[in-house]
Design a protein around this motif. Sequence first.
Motif, PDB file in Angstrom:
ATOM      1  N   GLU A  10      23.845  13.945  28.996  1.00  0.00           N
ATOM      2  CA  GLU A  10      23.062  13.986  27.761  1.00  0.00           C
ATOM      3  C   GLU A  10      21.565  13.837  28.007  1.00  0.00           C
ATOM      4  O   GLU A  10      20.823  13.423  27.120  1.00  0.00           O
ATOM      5  N   LEU A  11      21.117  14.148  29.197  1.00  0.00           N
ATOM      6  CA  LEU A  11      19.690  14.163  29.487  1.00  0.00           C
ATOM      7  C   LEU A  11      19.157  15.586  29.368  1.00  0.00           C
ATOM      8  O   LEU A  11      19.821  16.545  29.765  1.00  0.00           O
ATOM      9  N   GLU A  12      17.957  15.709  28.827  1.00  0.00           N
ATOM     10  CA  GLU A  12      17.391  17.038  28.642  1.00  0.00           C
ATOM     11  C   GLU A  12      16.877  17.617  29.955  1.00  0.00           C
ATOM     12  O   GLU A  12      16.322  16.912  30.801  1.00  0.00           O
ATOM     13  N   LYS A  13      17.090  18.908  30.107  1.00  0.00           N
ATOM     14  CA  LYS A  13      16.485  19.646  31.210  1.00  0.00           C
ATOM     15  C   LYS A  13      15.994  20.979  30.680  1.00  0.00           C
ATOM     16  O   LYS A  13      16.459  21.473  29.639  1.00  0.00           O
ATOM     17  N   VAL A  14      15.061  21.565  31.408  1.00  0.00           N
ATOM     18  CA  VAL A  14      14.444  22.826  31.006  1.00  0.00           C
ATOM     19  C   VAL A  14      14.890  23.907  31.976  1.00  0.00           C
ATOM     20  O   VAL A  14      14.851  23.719  33.189  1.00  0.00           O
ATOM     21  N   PHE A  29      14.176  13.703  33.300  1.00  0.00           N
ATOM     22  CA  PHE A  29      14.266  12.455  34.040  1.00  0.00           C
ATOM     23  C   PHE A  29      13.686  12.670  35.436  1.00  0.00           C
ATOM     24  O   PHE A  29      14.174  13.476  36.216  1.00  0.00           O
ATOM     25  N   GLY A  30      12.596  12.000  35.709  1.00  0.00           N
ATOM     26  CA  GLY A  30      11.917  12.176  36.987  1.00  0.00           C
ATOM     27  C   GLY A  30      10.869  13.267  36.986  1.00  0.00           C
ATOM     28  O   GLY A  30      10.117  13.397  37.955  1.00  0.00           O
ATOM     29  N   GLY A  31      10.818  14.107  35.917  1.00  0.00           N
ATOM     30  CA  GLY A  31       9.899  15.238  35.930  1.00  0.00           C
ATOM     31  C   GLY A  31      10.134  16.092  37.155  1.00  0.00           C
ATOM     32  O   GLY A  31       9.207  16.503  37.846  1.00  0.00           O
ATOM     33  N   GLN A  32      11.393  16.399  37.411  1.00  0.00           N
ATOM     34  CA  GLN A  32      11.822  16.884  38.723  1.00  0.00           C
ATOM     35  C   GLN A  32      12.462  18.269  38.660  1.00  0.00           C
ATOM     36  O   GLN A  32      13.374  18.502  37.871  1.00  0.00           O
ATOM     37  N   VAL A  33      11.978  19.173  39.497  1.00  0.00           N
ATOM     38  CA  VAL A  33      12.658  20.457  39.677  1.00  0.00           C
ATOM     39  C   VAL A  33      13.918  20.185  40.494  1.00  0.00           C
ATOM     40  O   VAL A  33      13.854  19.662  41.601  1.00  0.00           O
ATOM     41  N   THR A  64      10.460  16.157  44.056  1.00  0.00           N
ATOM     42  CA  THR A  64      10.194  14.860  43.453  1.00  0.00           C
ATOM     43  C   THR A  64       8.696  14.598  43.370  1.00  0.00           C
ATOM     44  O   THR A  64       7.963  14.852  44.325  1.00  0.00           O
ATOM     45  N   VAL A  65       8.249  14.065  42.233  1.00  0.00           N
ATOM     46  CA  VAL A  65       6.860  13.637  42.086  1.00  0.00           C
ATOM     47  C   VAL A  65       6.739  12.197  42.574  1.00  0.00           C
ATOM     48  O   VAL A  65       7.390  11.299  42.038  1.00  0.00           O
ATOM     49  N   CYS A  66       5.931  11.979  43.603  1.00  0.00           N
ATOM     50  CA  CYS A  66       5.716  10.637  44.153  1.00  0.00           C
ATOM     51  C   CYS A  66       4.356  10.136  43.678  1.00  0.00           C
ATOM     52  O   CYS A  66       3.313  10.670  44.089  1.00  0.00           O
ATOM     53  N   PHE A  67       4.350   9.120  42.825  1.00  0.00           N
ATOM     54  CA  PHE A  67       3.131   8.565  42.232  1.00  0.00           C
ATOM     55  C   PHE A  67       3.455   7.186  41.680  1.00  0.00           C
ATOM     56  O   PHE A  67       4.541   7.006  41.119  1.00  0.00           O
ATOM     57  N   ILE A 162      -0.280  10.318  46.460  1.00  0.00           N
ATOM     58  CA  ILE A 162       0.544  11.195  45.625  1.00  0.00           C
ATOM     59  C   ILE A 162       1.187  12.277  46.492  1.00  0.00           C
ATOM     60  O   ILE A 162       0.672  12.616  47.569  1.00  0.00           O
ATOM     61  N   GLY A 163       2.310  12.814  46.036  1.00  0.00           N
ATOM     62  CA  GLY A 163       2.946  13.888  46.790  1.00  0.00           C
ATOM     63  C   GLY A 163       4.001  14.604  45.970  1.00  0.00           C
ATOM     64  O   GLY A 163       4.508  14.077  44.971  1.00  0.00           O
ATOM     65  N   LEU A 164       4.312  15.815  46.387  1.00  0.00           N
ATOM     66  CA  LEU A 164       5.425  16.587  45.830  1.00  0.00           C
ATOM     67  C   LEU A 164       6.466  16.695  46.938  1.00  0.00           C
ATOM     68  O   LEU A 164       6.343  17.511  47.858  1.00  0.00           O
ATOM     69  N   HIS A 165       7.477  15.834  46.865  1.00  0.00           N
ATOM     70  CA  HIS A 165       8.491  15.664  47.906  1.00  0.00           C
ATOM     71  C   HIS A 165       9.531  16.774  47.752  1.00  0.00           C
ATOM     72  O   HIS A 165      10.387  16.716  46.879  1.00  0.00           O
ATOM     73  N   THR A 166       9.443  17.800  48.584  1.00  0.00           N
ATOM     74  CA  THR A 166      10.216  19.033  48.407  1.00  0.00           C
ATOM     75  C   THR A 166      11.364  19.113  49.404  1.00  0.00           C
ATOM     76  O   THR A 166      11.150  19.156  50.609  1.00  0.00           O
ATOM     77  N   TYR A 167      12.594  19.130  48.867  1.00  0.00           N
ATOM     78  CA  TYR A 167      13.797  19.269  49.688  1.00  0.00           C
ATOM     79  C   TYR A 167      14.166  20.752  49.742  1.00  0.00           C
ATOM     80  O   TYR A 167      14.595  21.330  48.735  1.00  0.00           O
TER      81      TYR A 167
END
Length: 311
Positions: A10-14, A29-33, A64-67, A162-167
């Motif tokens: 029940e969490l929103e995603k785009v 949740f997490g502002g995460q791709v 992941t947004v690291c901040f 800050i970082g964009l932690h990309t898997y």
Amino acid sequence: MVEIVRNANELEKVILKEPHGSVAEVSLFGGQVISCKNERGEELLFLSSKATLKPPKQIWGGITVCFPKFCNMGALERQGFAKTRLWSIDPETPFLSSGSSSTGDGSNKAVIDLLLKPSENDRRIWPHIFELRLQVALGPGGDLILTLRARNTDSKPFTFTIGLHTYLSVSDISEVRVEGLETMDYLDNVRHLERFTEQGDALTFEGEVDRIYLSTPTKVAIIDHDKKRTYVLKKEGFSDTVVWNPWERKCKAMTDLGDDDYLHMLCVEAAVVETPIVLKPGEEWKGRKKLTAVSSSYFSGQLDPDRVLHG
């Protein structure tokens, strides 16, 4: 096309879709791709086999947004708290469907703009007021473009990393090489952040790697020989590049990764680590990262540099 849906928790995603068939999913949740598939339906991002797509645990995978902190340098929790907060759709630019673009280049993109502001609990952890904005854009060729902005809305300066932690999803980590970091200095987190200089013509993987490459070029290429695919990461505003794979022993010890997940993932992230950013009241920092996947070009096992690193 941009669509907002709810997942099984029940969490929103785009959902972002572009006309040629590429699709990206962004969790609020997490502002995460959490997913990006090309026009052939091939997943470009890695998601842990044990990933939990619900609070309070972070989502292990995607981007992941690291901040307000990246890496384990300093007193804040590793990689900060933005990755475990519920973001909102920015009310100033709620979303734009394909055929429009707020990215400023007039191209045909599916775009979503997200916003994070600190809660009272966040301010007890890190006593500053800020606005963190993330724009995720999916381009016509399946390019994924993330633009991250941090604004100081406080009455006093603050400092952050800050970082964009990309898997990235790879076929077999032992068959992957990273080009574009040659001769770069790095801090080795496996060796207590000792400083070294990259000696090889490419970075390959035979064990755990956890390195912060310093003052790196704008482009890095990750070549997956088995898939005959090359990821091109282009960054702006981020001074450093972090490369991480936990390898077998550490992977088995991590409760959020499957025992063999290390074989199929590689983290290469745009970051600001060595020299923290200082923002005065009213000032804004901006960084941008573009992920492109192309078919690899070979000559004696080497990637065509004119196509990727110097294009």
